[in-house]
Each structure stands twice: as structure tokens, then as C-alpha cells.
Design a protein around this motif. Structure first.
Motif, PDB file in Angstrom:
ATOM      1  N   ASP A  75       0.795  -1.237   0.000  1.00 39.65           N
ATOM      2  CA  ASP A  75       0.000   0.000   0.000  1.00 39.65           C
ATOM      3  C   ASP A  75       0.827   1.288   0.000  1.00 39.65           C
ATOM      4  OD1 ASP A  75      -2.482  -1.304  -0.075  1.00 39.65           O
ATOM      5  OD2 ASP A  75      -2.462  -1.575   2.087  1.00 39.65           O
ATOM      6  N   LYS A  76       2.121   1.212   0.222  1.00 36.70           N
ATOM      7  CA  LYS A  76       2.983   2.389   0.159  1.00 36.70           C
ATOM      8  C   LYS A  76       4.412   1.915  -0.069  1.00 36.70           C
ATOM      9  CE  LYS A  76       3.274   2.492   5.233  1.00 36.70           C
ATOM     10  NZ  LYS A  76       3.142   3.331   6.457  1.00 36.70           N
ATOM     11  N   VAL A  77       5.236   2.786  -0.677  1.00 38.74           N
ATOM     12  CA  VAL A  77       6.620   2.426  -0.967  1.00 38.74           C
ATOM     13  C   VAL A  77       7.514   3.656  -0.891  1.00 38.74           C
ATOM     14  CG1 VAL A  77       6.138   0.426  -2.459  1.00 38.74           C
ATOM     15  CG2 VAL A  77       6.230   2.729  -3.453  1.00 38.74           C
ATOM     16  N   GLY A  99       6.470  11.202   7.204  1.00 38.82           N
ATOM     17  CA  GLY A  99       5.622  11.899   6.243  1.00 38.82           C
ATOM     18  C   GLY A  99       4.527  11.015   5.675  1.00 38.82           C
ATOM     19  N   LEU A 100       4.893   9.776   5.355  1.00 38.18           N
ATOM     20  CA  LEU A 100       3.899   8.833   4.838  1.00 38.18           C
ATOM     21  C   LEU A 100       2.798   8.563   5.858  1.00 38.18           C
ATOM     22  CD1 LEU A 100       6.262   6.314   3.044  1.00 38.18           C
ATOM     23  CD2 LEU A 100       4.450   7.613   1.926  1.00 38.18           C
ATOM     24  N   ASP A 101       3.171   8.442   7.114  1.00 41.24           N
ATOM     25  CA  ASP A 101       2.177   8.189   8.161  1.00 41.24           C
ATOM     26  C   ASP A 101       1.279   9.411   8.374  1.00 41.24           C
ATOM     27  OD1 ASP A 101       3.166   5.650   8.552  1.00 41.24           O
ATOM     28  OD2 ASP A 101       4.369   6.171  10.300  1.00 41.24           O
ATOM     29  N   GLU A 105      -5.682  13.102   0.949  1.00 40.74           N
ATOM     30  CA  GLU A 105      -5.623  12.830  -0.481  1.00 40.74           C
ATOM     31  C   GLU A 105      -5.025  13.981  -1.285  1.00 40.74           C
ATOM     32  OE1 GLU A 105      -9.413  11.576  -1.872  1.00 40.74           O
ATOM     33  OE2 GLU A 105      -9.429   9.736  -0.673  1.00 40.74           O
ATOM     34  N   LYS A 106      -4.967  15.152  -0.704  1.00 39.13           N
ATOM     35  CA  LYS A 106      -4.363  16.305  -1.381  1.00 39.13           C
ATOM     36  C   LYS A 106      -2.853  16.113  -1.563  1.00 39.13           C
ATOM     37  CE  LYS A 106      -4.279  20.717  -2.785  1.00 39.13           C
ATOM     38  NZ  LYS A 106      -4.965  21.229  -3.991  1.00 39.13           N
ATOM     39  N   VAL A 107      -2.252  15.269  -0.729  1.00 37.72           N
ATOM     40  CA  VAL A 107      -0.804  15.027  -0.796  1.00 37.72           C
ATOM     41  C   VAL A 107      -0.540  13.847  -1.717  1.00 37.72           C
ATOM     42  CG1 VAL A 107       1.302  14.592   0.508  1.00 37.72           C
ATOM     43  CG2 VAL A 107      -0.562  15.907   1.554  1.00 37.72           C
ATOM     44  N   PHE A 108       0.205  14.089  -2.784  1.00 34.49           N
ATOM     45  CA  PHE A 108       0.419  13.076  -3.810  1.00 34.49           C
ATOM     46  C   PHE A 108       1.659  12.233  -3.556  1.00 34.49           C
ATOM     47  CE2 PHE A 108       0.815  11.734  -8.367  1.00 34.49           C
ATOM     48  CZ  PHE A 108      -0.459  11.205  -8.483  1.00 34.49           C
ATOM     49  N   SER A 109       2.687  12.826  -2.964  1.00 36.72           N
ATOM     50  CA  SER A 109       3.925  12.087  -2.714  1.00 36.72           C
ATOM     51  C   SER A 109       4.755  12.780  -1.634  1.00 36.72           C
ATOM     52  CB  SER A 109       4.758  11.956  -3.996  1.00 36.72           C
ATOM     53  OG  SER A 109       5.293  13.207  -4.377  1.00 36.72           O
ATOM     54  N   ILE A 110       5.721  12.025  -1.100  1.00 32.71           N
ATOM     55  CA  ILE A 110       6.709  12.541  -0.161  1.00 32.71           C
ATOM     56  C   ILE A 110       8.057  12.498  -0.869  1.00 32.71           C
ATOM     57  CG2 ILE A 110       7.748  12.303   2.131  1.00 32.71           C
ATOM     58  CD1 ILE A 110       4.735  12.752   2.246  1.00 32.71           C
ATOM     59  N   CYS A 111       8.794  13.588  -0.877  1.00 28.94           N
ATOM     60  CA  CYS A 111      10.068  13.662  -1.587  1.00 28.94           C
ATOM     61  C   CYS A 111      11.223  13.802  -0.600  1.00 28.94           C
ATOM     62  CB  CYS A 111      10.075  14.851  -2.545  1.00 28.94           C
ATOM     63  SG  CYS A 111       8.713  14.820  -3.734  1.00 28.94           S
ATOM     64  N   GLY A 112      12.314  13.117  -0.884  1.00 31.94           N
ATOM     65  CA  GLY A 112      13.483  13.200  -0.030  1.00 31.94           C
ATOM     66  C   GLY A 112      14.456  14.273  -0.465  1.00 31.94           C
ATOM     67  N   TYR A 113      14.415  14.619  -1.759  1.00 32.93           N
ATOM     68  CA  TYR A 113      15.307  15.641  -2.304  1.00 32.93           C
ATOM     69  C   TYR A 113      14.604  16.987  -2.341  1.00 32.93           C
ATOM     70  CZ  TYR A 113      17.991  18.416  -5.626  1.00 32.93           C
ATOM     71  OH  TYR A 113      18.706  19.423  -6.215  1.00 32.93           O
ATOM     72  N   THR A 114      15.358  18.053  -2.174  1.00 32.78           N
ATOM     73  CA  THR A 114      14.845  19.390  -2.435  1.00 32.78           C
ATOM     74  C   THR A 114      15.942  20.263  -3.003  1.00 32.78           C
ATOM     75  OG1 THR A 114      13.686  21.319  -1.504  1.00 32.78           O
ATOM     76  CG2 THR A 114      15.374  20.314  -0.141  1.00 32.78           C
ATOM     77  N   ASN A 115      15.569  21.166  -3.893  1.00 35.16           N
ATOM     78  CA  ASN A 115      16.502  22.185  -4.341  1.00 35.16           C
ATOM     79  C   ASN A 115      16.828  23.129  -3.191  1.00 35.16           C
ATOM     80  OD1 ASN A 115      16.411  21.279  -7.040  1.00 35.16           O
ATOM     81  ND2 ASN A 115      14.583  22.494  -7.450  1.00 35.16           N
ATOM     82  N   LYS A 116      17.976  23.778  -3.269  1.00 36.16           N
ATOM     83  CA  LYS A 116      18.321  24.797  -2.280  1.00 36.16           C
ATOM     84  C   LYS A 116      17.346  25.954  -2.426  1.00 36.16           C
ATOM     85  CE  LYS A 116      22.179  27.714  -0.759  1.00 36.16           C
ATOM     86  NZ  LYS A 116      23.591  28.109  -1.039  1.00 36.16           N
ATOM     87  N   ILE A 117      16.703  26.304  -1.339  1.00 41.14           N
ATOM     88  CA  ILE A 117      15.652  27.316  -1.378  1.00 41.14           C
ATOM     89  C   ILE A 117      15.892  28.414  -0.346  1.00 41.14           C
ATOM     90  CG2 ILE A 117      13.836  25.834  -2.325  1.00 41.14           C
ATOM     91  CD1 ILE A 117      12.936  25.319   0.575  1.00 41.14           C
TER      92      ILE A 117
END
Length: 296
Positions: free
Chosen positions: A95-97, A117-119, A125-137
């Protein structure tokens, strides 16, 4: 129960070793199930079969996880097809990966950030995915959280749930309608978006990520990103199939030990963070990138 991890590998032994070693630095790894998919060698590449076999032998020797299952393809499917099929198989069971490719190095708190984040957003449902990478912001001084929401999910270390994954139209069946959305899609995710999507439909591209992102766009959903990147991409050394020797993406890697994170309560865009994150995808930056690709 921790989320299962999938690694997609190919012909880069040293890169895969580094990815696995960084994962094992996460204390959650010994309670996590690991799945590894190794794509087959291309027929026209001299010496590649031996490289793939070396990767396969290493995969058989991996330990330190709750369980390990591996799948070796006899033919070359390409990254896009491999990810779509591999993720679909595992996510149908769990159910999640959490998904990684073999050129990514993760921080020691990567699994903590992804699992929490997954938990937290499993039923949002508004949240589509959890990302581990981010650009410098550029982060406003008053911003209180360790993560932020943005459009266009990152493919460099990410996670999602079965119900979101199953909404993706991998075959782009409704192309007559989709083809009229070029401007809106580019405005949402960056100036390169629709061209990448069209490349899949016309057969000269095979990006799974742009189709995943297009589904996110169609549904007006968002992805969660860390303020400080939990992933760095070591693929920009010329050895990666889809990476050049130079990247326009800049990041700050998390070398800390923080294991508990403060996530946004409201699922919406912070305009300043959004503008900063998306600045990497403007037309001018992409033109500069093409010049740098040629130089490097």
C-alpha cells in the motif's frame, strides 16, 4: 511497521554500493523490507552484460535489512518501464513504498523523514507524494516547519501510496484532452513539462516521472519536500543513463542527526518557498543548462 524500500539498479556497481551503504546508516533499515530491481544489459553495448552481472552478484550479498528480495531482468526494459512495473508490484502488496535509484545517497535521517511523512499524510488525499530531495531554497525566517509543499514531485528519492499511484494514466489515453493543456502544465510544473510528456506519447521518451507529475497536475495535488535535502544525486559524473556531467539543481545536504520533524499542518503552497523552488525550472535557467551540458 516501516515502509518497504525499492532500489532500481542497472550497470553501476560502485554507485549501487554507495546507495546501499548510505541506507544502512539509517537505523530503520534493519526493520525495513528491501526490494531491488536490476535491469538487463542492452544488446548493443559491449561489456555491459558483465557490468550488470557484477551488480547482480553484489545484490545477492546485501544484508542488514529486515528482508531482501531481488528481481533480475533478462532484457533491457529501460528505467521508466522498470519503475512502473516494479513499484506497481510492491505497492499492491504493501500500500505504500519508498523508491530510490542507484545513483542516490541518502542522509542518516532519510528513512525517518519519509516514514513519518507517509504516516502523517496517509489519509490526506491532497498530498500526492513525499520527496526526499529538495533544491536549495530561500526560507522565510518566520517559517516554522521542516518541510514544505510544492508542485511536481521529485524523482530523486520519493514515496507514495497505492491509491495515488493507481490514478496515473501511464498510457496517456485521453491525449486529445491532454494535448490542450500545454501552457497550464508548464505553468504548474516548469517550462519543460509538456515537452517531456509529449515525448512519451510520441515514443521518443519514456519518463515515468513526468506521467506521475501530470497526474498530480490533473488532480491539483501537492508533494511534500524537506527544507534541507535528505538526498544527493551522485549521477552527474557522466555514468548515468539519464544524467549529464553538470546539473542546474543545487541543494544543501542534511548532515545532521534530527529524527523528529515538524510537518506543515495545512496542505497548501507557501508562495515564497514555491517561487524559490520553482526558479530552477524557468526558461532562462534551462537555456543556461543546455549551454553548460555542451561545455561539460
Amino acid at each position: 511497521m516501516y515502509t518497504p524500500i525499492i532500489i532500481f539498479a542497472f550497470n553501476r556497481l560502485d554507485s549501487l554500493k554507495a546507495t546501499v551503504a548510505s541506507l544502512l546508516m539509517n537505523e530503520e533499515s534493519n526493520e525495513s523490507d528491501l526490494f531491488i530491481y536490476v535491469d538487463g544489459a542492452r544488446n548493443n553495448k559491449i561489456g555491459e552484460k558483465e557490468k550488470v552481472q557484477a551488480v547482480q552478484e553484489f545484490v545477492k550479498s546485501i544484508s542488514g535489512f529486515k528482508s531482501i528480495k531481488y528481481f533480475f531482468s533478462e532484457q533491457n526494459n529501460g528505467l521508466g518501464t522498470s519503475i512502473i512495473h516494479g513499484v506497481s508490484k510492491v505497492i499492491n502488496q504493501y500500500d505504500k513504498v519508498i523508491v530510490l535509484e542507484d545513483d542516490l545517497i541518502v542522509s542518516t535521517n532519510f528513512l525517518s523523514f519519509m516514514n513519518q511523512g507517509l504516516d502523517k499524510y496517509a489519509k490526506e488525499e491532497k498530498v500526492f507524494s513525499i520527496c526526499g530531495y529538495t533544491n536549495k531554497i530561500k526560507v522565510p525566517k518566520s517559517y516554522p516547519y521542516d518541510a514544505y509543499f510544492c508542485t511536481r514531485s521529485s524523482s530523486w528519492g520519493w514515496a507514495t501510496w497505492k491509491d495515488r499511484w493507481e490514478t496515473v494514466d501511464w498510457e496517456l489515453k485521453d491525449w486529445d484532452r491532454y494535448s490542450k493543456m500545454a501552457h497550464a502544465f508548464n505553468k504548474w510544473g516548469g517550462s519543460d513539462c509538456f515537452r517531456m510528456l509529449r515525448s512519451v506519447k510520441e515514443g521518443w521518451g519514456n519518463s515515468w516521472a513526468i506521467r506521475f507529475g501530470f497526474s498530480e497536475f490533473l488532480q491539483d495535488k501537492l508533494s511534500l519536500f524537506p527544507i534541507t535535502s535528505k538526498v544527493k544525486n551522485d549521477g552527474f559524473d557522466g555514468s548515468g543513463t539519464n544524467c549529464k556531467k553538470w546539473s542546474r539543481f543545487k541543494y544543501e545536504f542534511d548532515n545532521g542527526n534530527k529524527k523528529e520533524f515538524k510537518y506543515p499542518v495545512e496542505i497548501l503552497l507557501n508562495r515564497k518557498l514555491y517561487k524559490s523552488a520553482m526558479s530552477y525550472n524557468t526558461i532562462l535557467i534551462r537555456i543556461y543548462s543546455r549551454i553548460m551540458y555542451i561545455i561539460h
